[in-house]
Every structure is written in structure tokens, then in C-alpha cells.
Design a protein around this motif. Sequence first.
Motif, mmCIF file in Angstrom:
data_model
loop_
_atom_site.group_PDB
_atom_site.id
_atom_site.type_symbol
_atom_site.label_atom_id
_atom_site.label_comp_id
_atom_site.label_asym_id
_atom_site.label_seq_id
_atom_site.Cartn_x
_atom_site.Cartn_y
_atom_site.Cartn_z
ATOM 1 N N PRO A 33 1.449 4.302 -5.787
ATOM 2 C CA PRO A 33 1.315 4.474 -4.333
ATOM 3 C C PRO A 33 -0.116 4.298 -3.836
ATOM 4 O O PRO A 33 -0.324 3.983 -2.665
ATOM 5 N N TYR A 34 -1.095 4.493 -4.705
ATOM 6 C CA TYR A 34 -2.491 4.313 -4.295
ATOM 7 C C TYR A 34 -2.806 2.848 -4.000
ATOM 8 O O TYR A 34 -3.793 2.549 -3.331
ATOM 9 N N ASN A 101 4.216 -3.227 -2.258
ATOM 10 C CA ASN A 101 5.112 -2.129 -2.610
ATOM 11 C C ASN A 101 5.031 -1.072 -1.512
ATOM 12 O O ASN A 101 4.050 -0.333 -1.433
ATOM 13 N N VAL A 102 6.028 -1.025 -0.677
ATOM 14 C CA VAL A 102 6.030 -0.112 0.465
ATOM 15 C C VAL A 102 6.330 1.310 -0.002
ATOM 16 O O VAL A 102 7.225 1.536 -0.821
ATOM 17 N N PHE A 143 -3.026 8.951 0.031
ATOM 18 C CA PHE A 143 -2.835 7.538 -0.293
ATOM 19 C C PHE A 143 -3.532 6.597 0.685
ATOM 20 O O PHE A 143 -3.770 5.434 0.352
ATOM 21 N N SER A 144 -3.832 7.075 1.881
ATOM 22 C CA SER A 144 -4.628 6.329 2.858
ATOM 23 C C SER A 144 -4.163 4.881 3.042
ATOM 24 O O SER A 144 -4.898 3.935 2.738
ATOM 25 N N PRO A 145 -2.949 4.673 3.549
ATOM 26 C CA PRO A 145 -2.472 3.300 3.748
ATOM 27 C C PRO A 145 -3.205 2.594 4.881
ATOM 28 O O PRO A 145 -3.858 3.230 5.708
ATOM 29 N N LYS A 146 -3.057 1.285 4.926
ATOM 30 C CA LYS A 146 -3.644 0.500 6.013
ATOM 31 C C LYS A 146 -2.715 0.477 7.224
ATOM 32 O O LYS A 146 -3.163 0.414 8.359
ATOM 33 N N ILE A 147 -1.405 0.534 6.943
ATOM 34 C CA ILE A 147 -0.390 0.403 7.990
ATOM 35 C C ILE A 147 0.653 1.505 7.838
ATOM 36 O O ILE A 147 1.121 1.766 6.725
#
Length: 226
Positions: A33-34, A101-102, A143-147
Motif C-alpha cells: 500500500p505504500y 494498485n488501488v 500511506f499518503s496517496p496522491k489521489i
Amino acid sequence: MTVSTGFNKKIQKWVLNEHGEVAFQPFKVDGNPYKSKIFLVSSTPEPCLSVDPHDLRLHIDSLADSAIFQELYFDELKSSSREYKGCLNFVAWAKEQLGENVVLSYINCLYTESPQQLKLLKKQNDPIYHRGLEVSKLVLNEFSPKILIVQGTTAWKYFLERFESQLIDFNSKDLTVQQLESIGTVAKLQLENGDVVNILVCRSMGYFGKGGTSFTEFKNALEQLL
């Protein structure tokens, strides 16, 4: 994917209630997930699982490995909703077309058997309801996603209740999710580490089908952000 010992301990803190029972699903992904740039957010986890405490390590591994998750919870998944199946179709599309990988996540990570149960817990100001909200915040910041994609009207309503005051460049509150879907980034949210997440909104993934034929504008906006 087998989760490392250190990460396992962190996830245990996210999934267990004060009695040591599995009460929350913080995320679901097929991989690390990272390394995921995209969160797909629903209102609450589905399916609602009853996890054997003796299977805790395997359950945690399954949150990062779809094959294990499918094997462990085959019966529960058979009765999952059209919306959940649509989320899985979107995940498959993103992996094939975008190489991403969403991560599936939730506004409230508490397992509930129905929306009515969640509403009751909220009305009662139950601590476990608030813990479910806190877990979702911890996961997002970890996890700090972009979107971050909020799917469906219910999830969008809960998202605004939780985050509206923290949103940046948000001036589309009165639009429907179908209208928001065609905009692309509708707002931004700054995380605790300073990273800024692009917020996208779409209709329920129950309408996505196999390839998201009716989601063309949304998919194009998503691709432009990656």
C-alpha cells in the motif's frame, strides 16, 4: 504479499477493538500500500467479516493479498453488493490500464452489518464509531496517496461531514456526484506530513461495469493526474 512483522503490529492496532476483537478493516489492496498512489474510498468496509482470532495473522496478510482474501472469505464475497463488485472492477481496470494498485479504504473503517447500524452508532455517539473514523485518518496519513477517489453519494456525504473544513480550493459543494465526476480534482486535502492529496468524486462504482464505459471523463481526468 506477506506483511512484515513491524507492519503487522501496526495493522493490529488498526483492526482490533478494545477487547482484542477484529472490528475494523483499515484498507484492502493487492500489494504494497505504500507504493499505491490511489485510494478508492467507500462509506464502510464490505463485506462485513467475522474473523477468527486464531486467524489474525493470516487475516492481516489477506488485506495486502487478494488471493488470500478471496480464499479466506469466499462465502462472504459471494453475497457482496454490486457496488463492491464495481470497486473490484475499477481496481482491475486501474491495474491493467494505469499500472496502479488501488487501495480500497473507507470513511469509517468499522465493520457494520447495515447502514442503519452505522447511523445508530453515530446517533448514540458510540466510541467505536469514532474509533472507526480515527482509523481511516491514520491509514490515510500513513500511506499518503496522491489521489483519493470518493465513490458514491453516501460516501461523499460522510466525507464532507468529516473533512469539508479542511479542504483546499473547494467550491463545488452543491453539485451532485455525477456533476463532480466530470470535473476531475474537486478539492485538495493536506495531510499531517504536508503532502497534498487530490480529491476526486464519482458515482457509485456499481455503475462502473467491467471497463467503466460510462466513466470516460472520470478516467481521463484520473490518467492526467498520474
